[in-house]
Design an enzyme around this catalytic site. Sequence first.
Site, PDB file in Angstrom:
ATOM      1  N   GLU A  80      34.644  51.705  14.953  1.00 55.18           N
ATOM      2  CA  GLU A  80      34.483  53.160  15.067  1.00 55.18           C
ATOM      3  C   GLU A  80      33.250  53.464  15.933  1.00 55.18           C
ATOM      4  OE1 GLU A  80      33.113  54.965  11.425  1.00 55.18           O
ATOM      5  OE2 GLU A  80      34.073  56.868  11.882  1.00 55.18           O
ATOM      6  N   LYS A 179      40.805  60.736  11.601  1.00 55.92           N
ATOM      7  CA  LYS A 179      40.050  60.434  10.379  1.00 55.92           C
ATOM      8  C   LYS A 179      40.000  61.628   9.436  1.00 55.92           C
ATOM      9  CE  LYS A 179      35.415  58.779   9.024  1.00 55.92           C
ATOM     10  NZ  LYS A 179      34.060  58.503   9.570  1.00 55.92           N
ATOM     11  N   CYS A 212      36.236  53.925   8.009  1.00 55.19           N
ATOM     12  CA  CYS A 212      34.905  54.112   7.430  1.00 55.19           C
ATOM     13  C   CYS A 212      34.934  54.813   6.074  1.00 55.19           C
ATOM     14  CB  CYS A 212      33.999  54.827   8.419  1.00 55.19           C
ATOM     15  SG  CYS A 212      32.259  54.401   8.211  1.00 55.19           S
TER      16      CYS A 212
END
Length: 498
Positions: A80, A179, A212
């Site tokens: 990322e 995301k 994440c």
Amino acid sequence: MITSQLLAYVATSIFCILKVSAVDKFIAAVYEHAVVLPNTSLTPVSCEEALALMKLNLDLLQRAITSAAKQGAHIIVTPEDGIYGWNFTRETIYPYLEDIPDPRENWIPCNDPNRFGHNPVQERLSCLAKNNSIYVVANIGDKKPCNASDPQCPIDGRYQYNTDVVFDSEGKLAARYHKQNLFTSEEHFNSPKRPEVVTFNTTFGKFGIFTCFDILFHDPAVTLVKDFHVDTILFPTAWMNVLPHLSAVEFHSAWAMGLGVNFLAANLHHPLKEMTGSGIYAPDSPRAFHYDMKTEEGKLLLSQLDSHPPRSVVNWSSYARSIEAYSTESQKFKGIVFFDEFTFVELMGVTGNYTVCHRDLCCHLSYKMSEKRSDEVYALGAFDGLHTVEGNYYLQVCTMLKCETTDLETCGDSVETASTRFEMFSLSGTFGTQYVFPEVLLSEVQLAPAEFQVSNDGRLFSLKPTSGPVLTVTLFGRWYEKDGELNTSSDLKAQALG
Ligand SMILES: *[C@@H]1O[C@H](CO)[C@@H](O)[C@H](O)[C@H]1NC(C)=O
Ligand SMILES: *[C@@H]1O[C@H](CO)[C@@H](O)[C@H](O)[C@H]1NC(C)=O
Ligand SMILES: *[C@@H]1O[C@H](CO)[C@@H](O)[C@H](O)[C@H]1NC(C)=O
Ligand SMILES: *[C@@H]1O[C@H](CO)[C@@H](O)[C@H](O)[C@H]1NC(C)=O
Ligand SMILES: *[C@@H]1O[C@H](CO)[C@@H](O)[C@H](O)[C@H]1NC(C)=O
Ligand SMILES: *[C@@H]1O[C@H](CO)[C@@H](O)[C@H](O)[C@H]1NC(C)=O
Ligand SMILES: *[C@@H]1O[C@H](CO)[C@@H](O)[C@H](O)[C@H]1NC(C)=O
Ligand SMILES: *[C@@H]1O[C@H](CO)[C@@H](O)[C@H](O)[C@H]1NC(C)=O
């Protein structure tokens, strides 16, 4: 004549079937990338300057991708924020963004670069995948214009998404994931209106993707595994390590084991911000991992994995509910672990059985140390409650950990080294959740592959004496249904994230 044509036809068909037939194993690669950061991320730059910076990173990623392909990797995951860094405003990230189309468009940017406008980063990634016949997973930014016809449209007239992309081995855009669970420092991005559950099939298994902070929440992470039955998770991340329970290699390998999937985690390499820790994790054990706070170098990891890893079912509370609490003479005390107040007991002897409870969670530990050192203290702790700092998430945690010093006040503080090895341990808890992630972390933030196991009745136990001194042995449980307990603060959080 007819016969030979027929034979040729049959031969071709068999060849085609073989070509696409499933494989039992595949080679995975992850690249921990030392991202080249922009000189400035808080004042706007031109598109040319943005592209120049991204090219520096793509050059480094290219080296890793070609090297992985030469070594036979089928797929490579890169981190990322690996192409432009982090720490932007909505305005300063803008020149780095591209319009990323829906994968159903069947687009091969390398063959048809201008079909959706000017997209040099996607073109480069697509050509890297195609030229090297390898799946390439990367994280870039997507921009989507909107207007007043959409009441949620941001005032600057566009959505900006933190986006994972996958190019298949022919260079086709195979997956796009926006995301969902943005971290507090990502105000330059928007969350999609609903969580996107993104999967794709390959001859080496079914894949799902998230990024994440997503790993702490139910959607889309758990849904991908429980409802969509993916074999392997792709996980580009920019993970800042937090001991004792949320260091990258520790928590990501535990998630793989807890949910019974392969997990390919590629972290940024930026020791100044505690970013390091990448790995290739199978459900039974880590296959490769990397943690390096000492150098500034990136690192390529490769390992073979099962395309369809077997899944076992664990009842996380069965054993703990079946036994009597161990009587404990030591005094209970409170200690703070990453802002949460745990109840602890000190482990007094070289061997022992302890129980400690907090609210509805009781944790049982049996252990034997190699020696009881006078300069180190270990404690058993329990926590059952809502964590409210940097996100709201309900935890049930049983942990045995090394205290930072022999002062009990330091139990729960971050500590990276230890000297005490364990001959054996067995940890269990009366969990109310089915989502528990087993962690074993050794001194210097090292994992312990093949040194421990989880039984069907929910015991995390050692298979042999630990190969190094122990930092922590933990059952880290997430009780997703209870995240809404503090409704007011979660509403505030939703507002802050826009
Ligand atoms: C950052 O600034 C230095 C010095 O002005 C320059 O040499 C370098 O090329 C710049 N780096 C980037 C990525 O723009
Ligand atoms: C972001 O940049 C500002 C200014 O350069 C700096 O003070 C701050 O520490 C940075 N924050 C992060 C998270 O890197
Ligand atoms: C891919 O291969 C083509 C043709 O050989 C070459 O022109 C191009 O530069 C390559 N691109 C990448 C990103 O490797
Ligand atoms: C507003 O956005 C909608 C949906 O994206 C689009 O169909 C429409 O043409 C836009 N209207 C204007 C005035 O740009
Ligand atoms: C993926 O493969 C599985 C098993 O071969 C099949 O059932 C499923 O329909 C495929 N899904 C897609 C999207 O092709
Ligand atoms: C796990 O085991 C306990 C005790 O044996 C039982 O009460 C519970 O229903 C089981 N949980 C699940 C999800 O099967
Ligand atoms: C801990 O309990 C086990 C049985 O559960 C027993 O065999 C062992 O002797 C106990 N150890 C200590 C130090 O009490
Ligand atoms: C939070 O919301 C849930 C369901 O939406 C509700 O059952 C619960 O009572 C609420 N809690 C508080 C503290 O308002």
